[in-house]
Write a protein that holds these residues in place. Structure first.
Motif, PDB file in Angstrom:
ATOM      1  N   GLY A 162       5.788  -4.179  -7.272  1.00 10.58           N
ATOM      2  CA  GLY A 162       5.603  -3.391  -6.059  1.00 10.58           C
ATOM      3  C   GLY A 162       5.168  -1.961  -6.256  1.00 10.58           C
ATOM      4  O   GLY A 162       4.730  -1.308  -5.307  1.00 10.58           O
ATOM      5  N   LYS A 163       5.273  -1.428  -7.477  1.00  4.72           N
ATOM      6  CA  LYS A 163       4.874  -0.041  -7.713  1.00  4.72           C
ATOM      7  C   LYS A 163       3.456   0.088  -8.265  1.00  4.72           C
ATOM      8  O   LYS A 163       2.992   1.192  -8.547  1.00  4.72           O
ATOM      9  N   LEU A 164       2.753  -1.048  -8.401  1.00  6.95           N
ATOM     10  CA  LEU A 164       1.402  -1.008  -8.944  1.00  6.95           C
ATOM     11  C   LEU A 164       0.471  -0.210  -8.038  1.00  6.95           C
ATOM     12  O   LEU A 164       0.414  -0.432  -6.831  1.00  6.95           O
ATOM     13  N   GLU A 165      -0.282   0.682  -8.671  1.00  6.55           N
ATOM     14  CA  GLU A 165      -1.325   1.434  -7.977  1.00  6.55           C
ATOM     15  C   GLU A 165      -2.718   1.002  -8.439  1.00  6.55           C
ATOM     16  O   GLU A 165      -3.710   1.258  -7.756  1.00  6.55           O
ATOM     17  N   HIS A 166      -2.758   0.360  -9.609  1.00  7.91           N
ATOM     18  CA  HIS A 166      -4.038  -0.111 -10.143  1.00  7.91           C
ATOM     19  C   HIS A 166      -3.809  -1.445 -10.845  1.00  7.91           C
ATOM     20  O   HIS A 166      -2.956  -1.557 -11.721  1.00  7.91           O
ATOM     21  N   LEU A 167      -4.585  -2.451 -10.458  1.00  6.86           N
ATOM     22  CA  LEU A 167      -4.497  -3.782 -11.062  1.00  6.86           C
ATOM     23  C   LEU A 167      -5.904  -4.256 -11.380  1.00  6.86           C
ATOM     24  O   LEU A 167      -6.773  -4.302 -10.510  1.00  6.86           O
ATOM     25  N   ALA A 168      -6.132  -4.592 -12.671  1.00  6.05           N
ATOM     26  CA  ALA A 168      -7.434  -5.101 -13.102  1.00  6.05           C
ATOM     27  C   ALA A 168      -7.233  -6.450 -13.783  1.00  6.05           C
ATOM     28  O   ALA A 168      -6.505  -6.553 -14.765  1.00  6.05           O
TER      29      ALA A 168
END
Length: 218
Positions: free
Chosen positions: A193-199
């Motif tokens: 839930g704290k992800l700001e960037h996912l690649a």
């Protein structure tokens, strides 16, 4: 008359190394398919203002300090660097925990692993499996990069890294083709839930991405 014990510096006053970096054991594979084992250094940092130890902290440190004193005293009888290291390592680790030392970033990309190998130029290393020991850092990490070209599975337990702000899973590594082994990415990625960037890159056989509706910071 002073005893040997009187001459021993208390563990809390021992000069410590300049950093608290940790080592992570990683299995990698080169272009020829030969496997190697690397020890990758994980940078760790302590807060600008580490907290003072509590009475409970001192109680936890006491048996480790005693073990170190005994190991130092042993050196007067018989030099044994291994015993000294065995006694110092857990004390050093606990002092780091008390001071709030944390690992914020782990980079296991092909580029980083190849640089860590370092013995031969122009040799690329890919990750064979995500090391289980990485799981010990699940409360600390903020950034995680994994070179996934040779992986057969992306572990479900990555969803336990609740404080991650950046996650990159890269199945496309330069001279290599995309990953053709992984068919499913773990649904647990939707718990970060704290992800700001996912690649998520280069997973040729993945037909459906995990549900990320809960990741509102992306």
């Amino acid at each position: 008359m002073q005893s040997h014990e009187d001459n021993i510096v208390p563990a809390g006053m021992l000069p410590l190394p300049a950093d608290f970096d940790r080592l992570l054991r990683v299995r990698v594979q080169d272009q020829e398919g030969e496997e190697h084992e690397l020890m990758v250094r994980i940078p760790c940092f302590k807060p600008a203002k580490p907290r003072a130890p509590t009475s409970d902290d001192l109680r936890r440190l006491a048996p480790l300090e005693l073990a170190l004193k005994e190991a130092i005293a042993l050196q007067r009888v018989r030099l044994d660097a291994e015993k000294l290291d065995e006694a110092f390592a857990p004390l050093f680790q606990m002092i780091g925990e008390i001071q709030g030392v944390r690992a914020h970033k782990v980079d296991l990309s092909t580029q980083a692993l190849s640089a860590s190998f370092g013995a031969v130029e122009h040799v690329e290393m890919v990750l064979v499996e995500v090391p289980q020991d990485l799981r010990r850092l699940k409360e600390e990490l903020r950034e995680l990069t994994l070179g996934c070209q040779a992986l057969e599975v992306v572990p479900m337990w990555l969803g336990e890294f609740a404080n991650l702000e950046m996650l990159k899973l890269d199945g496309d590594n330069g001279n290599y083709e995309g990953n053709t082994r992984v068919e499913v990415l773990p649904a647990s990625l939707g718990n970060l839930g704290k992800l700001e960037h996912l690649a998520l890159e280069g997973f040729d056989q993945v037909k459906k991405l995990p549900c990320i509706e809960k990741l509102t910071l992306l």
